[in-house]
Design a protein around this motif. Sequence first.
Motif, PDB file in Angstrom:
ATOM      1  N   GLN A   6      -4.772   7.745  -2.768  1.00  0.00           N
ATOM      2  CA  GLN A   6      -5.598   7.103  -1.747  1.00  0.00           C
ATOM      3  C   GLN A   6      -4.844   5.972  -1.049  1.00  0.00           C
ATOM      4  OE1 GLN A   6      -8.913   6.294  -4.504  1.00  0.00           O
ATOM      5  NE2 GLN A   6     -10.243   7.462  -3.134  1.00  0.00           N
ATOM      6  N   GLN A   7      -4.218   5.106  -1.830  1.00  0.00           N
ATOM      7  CA  GLN A   7      -3.497   3.970  -1.267  1.00  0.00           C
ATOM      8  C   GLN A   7      -2.300   4.418  -0.425  1.00  0.00           C
ATOM      9  OE1 GLN A   7      -2.511   1.402  -4.546  1.00  0.00           O
ATOM     10  NE2 GLN A   7      -4.537   0.442  -4.575  1.00  0.00           N
ATOM     11  N   ASP A  43      -3.802   6.133  -6.476  1.00  0.00           N
ATOM     12  CA  ASP A  43      -2.482   5.961  -5.850  1.00  0.00           C
ATOM     13  C   ASP A  43      -2.331   6.870  -4.636  1.00  0.00           C
ATOM     14  OD1 ASP A  43      -1.808   4.111  -7.829  1.00  0.00           O
ATOM     15  OD2 ASP A  43      -1.115   5.701  -9.177  1.00  0.00           O
ATOM     16  N   TRP A  68       0.822  -1.216   0.000  1.00  0.00           N
ATOM     17  CA  TRP A  68       0.000   0.000   0.000  1.00  0.00           C
ATOM     18  C   TRP A  68       0.849   1.256   0.000  1.00  0.00           C
ATOM     19  CZ3 TRP A  68      -4.869  -0.542  -1.167  1.00  0.00           C
ATOM     20  CH2 TRP A  68      -5.486  -1.768  -0.938  1.00  0.00           C
TER      21      TRP A  68
END
Length: 269
Positions: A184-185, A182, A4
């Motif tokens: 967000q992750q 991306d 992540w």
Amino acid sequence: MTEWTQDPLSGLPDKRQVAASFSRAADSYDSVAALQRKVGGELLARMPANLSPQRWLDLGCGTGYFSRALGERYGAAEGVALDIAEGMLRHAQPLGGAQQFVAGDAERLPLRDASCDLLFSSLALQWCANFAAVLSESRRVLRPGGVLAFSSLCVGTLRELRDSWQAVDGFVHVNRFRRFADYQQLCAGSGLQLLGLETQAEVLHYPDLRSLTHELKALGAHNLNPGRPGGLTGRARMLALIAAYEQFRQPQGLPASYQVVYGLLRKEN
């Protein structure tokens, strides 16, 4: 590091080229930075009302416009303005706003652990290939309860220019941007408490293509990507680009879309 927090964006320009480009643009930047001022103002408005930092950092301060705004807002606090482009720092320092002006990289901050209560960064972090490192460094230098407030750009930015060039040739002419997914992750895996993360579209309009490309150059934000074509753009290719971009024309002029990301994170106690 978990999956992540792996940053999938690659192919960003060399940081030395970014620093040199923005250093050259220091004197012209503010004359064409209406969008940058609007986005930074929106970021300021999104910050927690009860935040009263003892020490803040303007990360990617540029000409210092928002260093001065932060200085006015948090008058008693110590302010640090940091940028990778020394030309920007030379422009900003005489104008004040912060007590310290520091040359440095957002991915390797030259600051002590737990030394700041606020990290403010507006439209700078899109230049960082390793956003996971930016978040890790932010977590390191923030004090418990401290806040990272940032705006950046994601995929969809300058899509009209990108698509118009795609119709002309296969070269990379427009800076690459990270996907919102991306962001967000990476934020979810940062170890910071996520207070807010969203996108907001902004569209500027220009009378002609030359006005847009002139503005991007004056901002220092023209094409710096690896894979960009070398040399001058030939007349035939430029005419083809103009014809392709004209297909996007609206009553207000030629549109240039920006997908702005706003993020607010806190280091928990």
